[in-house]
Design a protein around this motif. Structure first.
Motif, PDB file in Angstrom:
ATOM      1  N   CYS A  53    -150.579  -1.582  61.501  1.00 33.72           N
ATOM      2  CA  CYS A  53    -149.797  -0.892  60.486  1.00 33.72           C
ATOM      3  C   CYS A  53    -148.914  -1.911  59.775  1.00 33.72           C
ATOM      4  O   CYS A  53    -148.624  -2.992  60.304  1.00 33.72           O
ATOM      5  CB  CYS A  53    -148.925   0.207  61.105  1.00 33.72           C
ATOM      6  SG  CYS A  53    -147.566  -0.427  62.108  1.00 33.72           S
ATOM      7  N   ALA A  60    -150.452   4.589  60.626  1.00 30.98           N
ATOM      8  CA  ALA A  60    -151.065   3.567  61.466  1.00 30.98           C
ATOM      9  C   ALA A  60    -152.582   3.696  61.389  1.00 30.98           C
ATOM     10  O   ALA A  60    -153.124   4.791  61.247  1.00 30.98           O
ATOM     11  CB  ALA A  60    -150.595   3.716  62.905  1.00 30.98           C
ATOM     12  N   GLU A  61    -153.271   2.574  61.497  1.00 34.78           N
ATOM     13  CA  GLU A  61    -154.723   2.547  61.307  1.00 34.78           C
ATOM     14  C   GLU A  61    -155.425   2.094  62.583  1.00 34.78           C
ATOM     15  O   GLU A  61    -155.240   0.960  63.027  1.00 34.78           O
ATOM     16  CB  GLU A  61    -155.084   1.600  60.168  1.00 34.78           C
ATOM     17  CG  GLU A  61    -156.566   1.488  59.901  1.00 34.78           C
ATOM     18  CD  GLU A  61    -156.886   0.456  58.835  1.00 34.78           C
ATOM     19  OE1 GLU A  61    -158.077   0.193  58.607  1.00 34.78           O
ATOM     20  OE2 GLU A  61    -155.936  -0.090  58.231  1.00 34.78           O
ATOM     21  N   SER A  82    -146.966   4.967  65.739  1.00 33.62           N
ATOM     22  CA  SER A  82    -146.365   5.078  64.413  1.00 33.62           C
ATOM     23  C   SER A  82    -144.853   4.919  64.492  1.00 33.62           C
ATOM     24  O   SER A  82    -144.233   4.288  63.633  1.00 33.62           O
ATOM     25  CB  SER A  82    -146.720   6.433  63.787  1.00 33.62           C
ATOM     26  OG  SER A  82    -148.114   6.560  63.619  1.00 33.62           O
ATOM     27  N   CYS A  85    -143.981   1.363  64.880  1.00 37.23           N
ATOM     28  CA  CYS A  85    -144.215   0.583  63.678  1.00 37.23           C
ATOM     29  C   CYS A  85    -143.189   0.865  62.593  1.00 37.23           C
ATOM     30  O   CYS A  85    -142.612  -0.052  62.018  1.00 37.23           O
ATOM     31  CB  CYS A  85    -145.612   0.869  63.142  1.00 37.23           C
ATOM     32  SG  CYS A  85    -146.049  -0.094  61.678  1.00 37.23           S
TER      33      CYS A  85
END
Length: 380
Positions: A53, A60-61, A82, A85
């Protein structure tokens, strides 16, 4: 900028891991770096990138298919990642600005980094948690879980250490995450990613050499995981003298490579057959053994350019024929004088003739010698 390169390596590449399983989360805040997000985060399981991220994206990926399935079944993990991050942006920015003011730093590139996570041994079930910070490429603060205090390797971090040591609630939250939440998430990742994370792939092994006088490198590539050993043996016994072991390095496809070199400068060609290279991959019974054989060594070495082989050989053959002809003529004169009763009427005339003949022979021998020396100097 070196730290930016290091961050990219941590995010997009695999690095050497330990025998224990690990979950690590990286966060990096930057100041003064153009065209780079001010906050970047990454999660890695057993050194495999599982999520990414940055502050420019809103979510978030996940980076692996099995992570996507995990997040679908366990959405709280995505919430946690998330939060790590995005919700820490203000915390990182405040600390980065505070450090710049305290150290009287303005207008330059500065980087504040954190790595937090845990290691879990699936045999002993031992859990080790860690949390540490870095500033501008150097260790800044390291958490001691035994005393639940921060260690300051650098003097400029001492003020921050005292302030963070007094925040007992935050320290307890970190401890709970490292000892309980992190190992639980790690086990879930290992379960969903077992077909990928716990696979074994044997490498291809080759013998490489830059030049005929260079060390011979035994190179293995394409193996997984990175828990591997590689060494040279002589007469079946592992050797360490004249051996240079390289590090385990990542390949672009997620596998690994490594090499070990053997210096053969003091080894006779007859003794090469006594050496072999051994590659051992953790969890695999059979080792890969490669016997030292000059015929299978791969190299890109090309002999240096010299005289063209065809013309040189032609000149040498021609000189040999001229030398042979001169010797035959000289032998013919000697035979006629000694066996056919030949007596020169004018000894002065024949003395000049013999002198000329011997001079020609000497010149031919001299030229032949020079050409031989030239051939030797041009040989590879």
């Amino acid at each position: 900028m070196k730290l930016i390169v290091l961050l990219n390596l941590l995010i997009f590449c695999h690095v050497a891991s330990t025998v224990k399983h690990s979950l690590k989360m990286f966060s990096t805040a930057t100041s003064g770096v153009p065209n780079f997000p001010e906050l970047v985060g990454a999660a890695m399981v057993d050194e495999v990138l599982t999520g990414y991220c940055d502050i420019n994206n809103k979510a978030a990926e996940p980076k692996q298919d099995w992570v996507r399935k995990l997040l679908k079944d366990e959405p709280q993990i995505l919430v946690l990642f998330s939060q790590e991050c995005f919700d820490t942006q203000q915390f990182f920015r405040a600390n980065l600005d505070s450090l710049k003011q305290r150290l009287n730093q303005t207008g330059d590139v500065h980087i504040f980094q954190r790595i937090i996570g845990c290691e879990w041994d699936d045999e002993t079930v031992e859990v080790v948690g860690f949390s540490q910070y870095g500033y501008d490429g150097e260790d800044f603060l390291v958490l001691d879980l035994q005393t639940l205090t921060w260690t300051a390797p650098k003097q400029q971090a001492f003020i921050t250490k005292l302030r963070w040591d007094n925040d007992k609630a935050r320290l307890e939250n970190i401890k709970h995450y490292l000892i309980h939440i992190c190992p639980d998430f790690l086990k879930k990742h290992l379960h969903y990613g077992r077909s990928s994370l716990q696979r074994t792939e044997r490498p291809s092994v080759s013998l490489l050499q830059k030049t005929p006088s260079s060390p011979v490198s035994c190179h293995a590539t394409g193996f997984y995981p990175d828990r591997a050993m590689m060494f040279w043996r002589k007469d079946g016994e592992e050797i360490h003298e004249d051996v240079d072991l390289g590090k385990i390095l990542p390949n672009h496809d997620g596998s690994f490579q490594m090499s070990v070199e053997l210096n053969l400068s003091s080894v006779t060609p007859e003794d090469w057959r006594r050496y072999d290279c051994v590659f051992h991959l953790s969890g695999v019974v059979d080792d890969i053994v490669t016997r030292l054989d000059k015929a299978v060594i791969r190299t890109n070495w090309v002999p240096p350019a010299g005289f063209p082989a065809g013309p040189v050989i032609g000149v040498v053959v021609g000189l040999l024929l001229l030398l042979l002809l001169a010797v035959c003529i000289a032998g013919l004169f000697i035979w006629r004088r000694n066996n056919n009763g030949f007596r020169p009427a004018n000894s002065k005339y024949y003395t000049v003739k013999y002198f000329t003949l011997y001079t020609i022979i000497y010149i031919l021998i001299y030229i032949f010698t020079l050409m031989g020396e030239q051939l030797i100097s041009c040989s590879p």
